[in-house]
Design a protein around this motif. Structure first.
Motif, mmCIF file in Angstrom:
data_model
loop_
_atom_site.group_PDB
_atom_site.id
_atom_site.type_symbol
_atom_site.label_atom_id
_atom_site.label_comp_id
_atom_site.label_asym_id
_atom_site.label_seq_id
_atom_site.Cartn_x
_atom_site.Cartn_y
_atom_site.Cartn_z
ATOM 1 N N SER A 11 2.664 -11.852 13.372
ATOM 2 C CA SER A 11 1.348 -10.460 13.401
ATOM 3 C C SER A 11 0.481 -12.154 13.979
ATOM 4 O O SER A 11 0.623 -13.613 13.706
ATOM 5 C CB SER A 11 0.711 -9.424 13.169
ATOM 6 O OG SER A 11 0.956 -10.694 11.453
ATOM 7 N N GLY A 12 -1.274 -12.118 14.565
ATOM 8 C CA GLY A 12 -2.272 -12.810 14.299
ATOM 9 C C GLY A 12 -2.197 -13.509 12.872
ATOM 10 O O GLY A 12 -3.708 -13.812 12.480
ATOM 11 N N CYS A 13 -1.866 -14.828 12.880
ATOM 12 C CA CYS A 13 -2.009 -15.540 11.885
ATOM 13 C C CYS A 13 -2.430 -16.972 12.334
ATOM 14 O O CYS A 13 -1.380 -16.916 13.188
ATOM 15 C CB CYS A 13 -1.261 -15.613 10.735
ATOM 16 S SG CYS A 13 -1.071 -14.012 9.959
ATOM 17 N N TRP A 46 -1.657 -15.194 22.181
ATOM 18 C CA TRP A 46 -1.772 -16.368 21.470
ATOM 19 C C TRP A 46 -0.956 -17.673 22.130
ATOM 20 O O TRP A 46 -1.325 -18.702 22.397
ATOM 21 C CB TRP A 46 -1.905 -16.207 19.976
ATOM 22 C CG TRP A 46 -2.609 -15.676 19.460
ATOM 23 C CD1 TRP A 46 -3.603 -15.253 19.999
ATOM 24 C CD2 TRP A 46 -3.162 -15.962 17.630
ATOM 25 N NE1 TRP A 46 -4.676 -14.860 19.008
ATOM 26 C CE2 TRP A 46 -4.106 -14.792 17.640
ATOM 27 C CE3 TRP A 46 -3.134 -15.830 16.577
ATOM 28 C CZ2 TRP A 46 -5.168 -14.968 16.085
ATOM 29 C CZ3 TRP A 46 -3.330 -16.514 15.784
ATOM 30 C CH2 TRP A 46 -4.806 -15.475 15.275
ATOM 31 N N ASN A 91 -4.189 -7.434 7.602
ATOM 32 C CA ASN A 91 -4.288 -6.060 8.694
ATOM 33 C C ASN A 91 -2.939 -5.305 9.005
ATOM 34 O O ASN A 91 -3.009 -3.706 8.799
ATOM 35 C CB ASN A 91 -4.852 -6.371 9.960
ATOM 36 C CG ASN A 91 -4.872 -5.530 10.752
ATOM 37 O OD1 ASN A 91 -5.401 -4.327 10.787
ATOM 38 N ND2 ASN A 91 -4.789 -5.444 12.277
ATOM 39 N N SER A 92 -2.081 -6.546 8.818
ATOM 40 C CA SER A 92 -1.263 -5.547 9.158
ATOM 41 C C SER A 92 -0.272 -4.983 8.297
ATOM 42 O O SER A 92 0.971 -4.316 8.323
ATOM 43 C CB SER A 92 0.669 -6.388 10.465
ATOM 44 O OG SER A 92 -0.517 -6.234 11.620
ATOM 45 N N ALA A 126 -2.388 -14.854 4.213
ATOM 46 C CA ALA A 126 -3.486 -13.899 3.671
ATOM 47 C C ALA A 126 -4.339 -15.323 3.216
ATOM 48 O O ALA A 126 -3.672 -15.181 2.408
ATOM 49 C CB ALA A 126 -3.448 -12.345 3.415
ATOM 50 N N LYS A 130 -9.359 -12.572 1.634
ATOM 51 C CA LYS A 130 -8.123 -11.390 1.802
ATOM 52 C C LYS A 130 -7.248 -11.329 0.953
ATOM 53 O O LYS A 130 -7.498 -9.403 1.055
ATOM 54 C CB LYS A 130 -7.099 -11.780 3.356
ATOM 55 C CG LYS A 130 -8.516 -11.984 4.400
ATOM 56 C CD LYS A 130 -7.463 -12.238 5.416
ATOM 57 C CE LYS A 130 -7.687 -11.714 6.899
ATOM 58 N NZ LYS A 130 -8.726 -13.410 7.430
HETATM 59 C C1 LIG Z 1 -7.639 -18.100 14.770
HETATM 60 C C2 LIG Z 1 -7.577 -16.801 14.154
HETATM 61 C C3 LIG Z 1 -5.961 -17.205 13.111
HETATM 62 C C4 LIG Z 1 -6.530 -16.220 11.788
HETATM 63 N N1 LIG Z 1 -5.440 -16.447 10.762
HETATM 64 C C5 LIG Z 1 -5.316 -15.193 10.119
HETATM 65 C C6 LIG Z 1 -4.433 -15.494 9.750
HETATM 66 O O1 LIG Z 1 -3.659 -16.467 8.898
HETATM 67 N N2 LIG Z 1 -3.603 -14.067 7.984
HETATM 68 C C7 LIG Z 1 -4.638 -12.835 8.104
HETATM 69 O O2 LIG Z 1 -4.353 -12.165 7.494
HETATM 70 N N3 LIG Z 1 -5.616 -12.983 9.823
HETATM 71 C C8 LIG Z 1 -5.843 -14.036 10.074
HETATM 72 N N4 LIG Z 1 -6.433 -13.414 11.393
HETATM 73 C C9 LIG Z 1 -7.305 -12.603 11.733
HETATM 74 C C10 LIG Z 1 -5.867 -11.450 11.876
HETATM 75 O O3 LIG Z 1 -6.016 -12.058 14.029
HETATM 76 C C11 LIG Z 1 -6.943 -10.317 12.677
HETATM 77 O O4 LIG Z 1 -7.258 -9.416 11.044
HETATM 78 C C12 LIG Z 1 -5.704 -9.131 13.390
HETATM 79 O O5 LIG Z 1 -7.232 -7.785 13.755
HETATM 80 C C13 LIG Z 1 -4.912 -8.724 13.353
HETATM 81 O O6 LIG Z 1 -3.944 -8.543 13.660
HETATM 82 P P1 LIG Z 1 -2.607 -7.331 14.100
HETATM 83 O O7 LIG Z 1 -2.354 -7.516 12.578
HETATM 84 O O8 LIG Z 1 -1.925 -6.472 14.402
HETATM 85 O O9 LIG Z 1 -1.749 -8.663 14.435
HETATM 86 C C14 LIG Z 1 -6.780 -14.650 12.337
HETATM 87 C C15 LIG Z 1 -7.389 -14.600 13.936
HETATM 88 C C16 LIG Z 1 -7.870 -15.917 14.875
HETATM 89 C C17 LIG Z 1 -9.017 -16.340 15.364
#
Ligand SMILES: Cc1cc2nc3c(=O)[nH]c(=O)nc-3n(C[C@H](O)[C@H](O)[C@H](O)COP(=O)(O)O)c2cc1C
Length: 165
Positions: A11-13, A46, A91-92, A126, A130
């Motif tokens: 996921s988006g981390c 990404w 988030n996930s 997180a 968070k």
């Molecule tokens: C560059 C960047 C880095 C991020 N790193 C994190 C992270 O390490 N942990 C986290 O919980 N959210 C992080 N986020 C926020 C999540 O990407 C965001 O909450 C997103 O909605 C997660 O979607 P997903 O869970 O569907 O992948 C980051 C966002 C960006 C733009």
């Protein structure tokens, strides 16, 4: 040696596009796992921007997924023997704990938790802000109570060792 089917979910981390293939997917393939890779929609661009999608795809005969199948299409992946969700965003993690499956990655994870004998390992990434959310500990406890192995501060390569214990 073929170990079986390993679901890998990302996921988006931050930094995922740098280490996910090198530190997790490639070592898993080297250990003999057949990979079923599913990404959240957030993280797909990404990997695309980093030029990682094709390299990840080269590790498995199964198409990398991030969209659901159509009702007329067969299930693209067999049932996995184990699943690693790393990195797992706050988030996930929250959605998974609540059973929300509003994208293909969460759908796969929710199902895997219910599969008897399928080990599910989740590595949240997180920051402290968070984790201070009032529901964070409840989400982690919910997943742990369901048999999910939730790890903190684990090196990605070490996650694979957890599948052998
Ligand atoms: C560059 C960047 C880095 C991020 N790193 C994190 C992270 O390490 N942990 C986290 O919980 N959210 C992080 N986020 C926020 C999540 O990407 C965001 O909450 C997103 O909605 C997660 O979607 P997903 O869970 O569907 O992948 C980051 C966002 C960006 C733009």
């Amino acid at each position: 040696m073929t170990r079986g089917l390993l679901g890998l979910v990302a996921s988006g981390c931050g930094g995922v596009e740098i280490w996910f293939r090198k530190d997790l997917a490639e070592p898993a393939a080297q250990r003999g796992w057949r990979l079923a890779i599913t990404l959240t929609p957030t993280v797909v661009p990404w990997f695309e921007e980093a030029g990682e999608l094709d390299k990840l795809q080269a590790l498995t005969d199964l198409d990398i997924r991030w969209t659901p199948r159509l009702p007329s299409q067969p299930k693209p992946y067999p049932t996995p023997d184990a699943v690693i969700f790393a990195p797992a965003s706050a988030n996930s993690v929250a959605k998974l704990a609540l059973g929300i499956g509003d994208n293909q990655a969460l759908t796969a994870l929710n199902e895997a938790i219910g599969v008897e004998g399928c080990k599910v390992v989740v590595m949240p990434q997180a920051n402290a802000d968070k984790r201070r959310h009032p529901m964070w500990e409840t989400h982690v406890a919910t997943l742990t109570g369901a048999g999910v192995v939730v790890v903190t501060d684990e090196a990605p390569g070490r996650l694979l060792d957890l599948l052998d214990t």
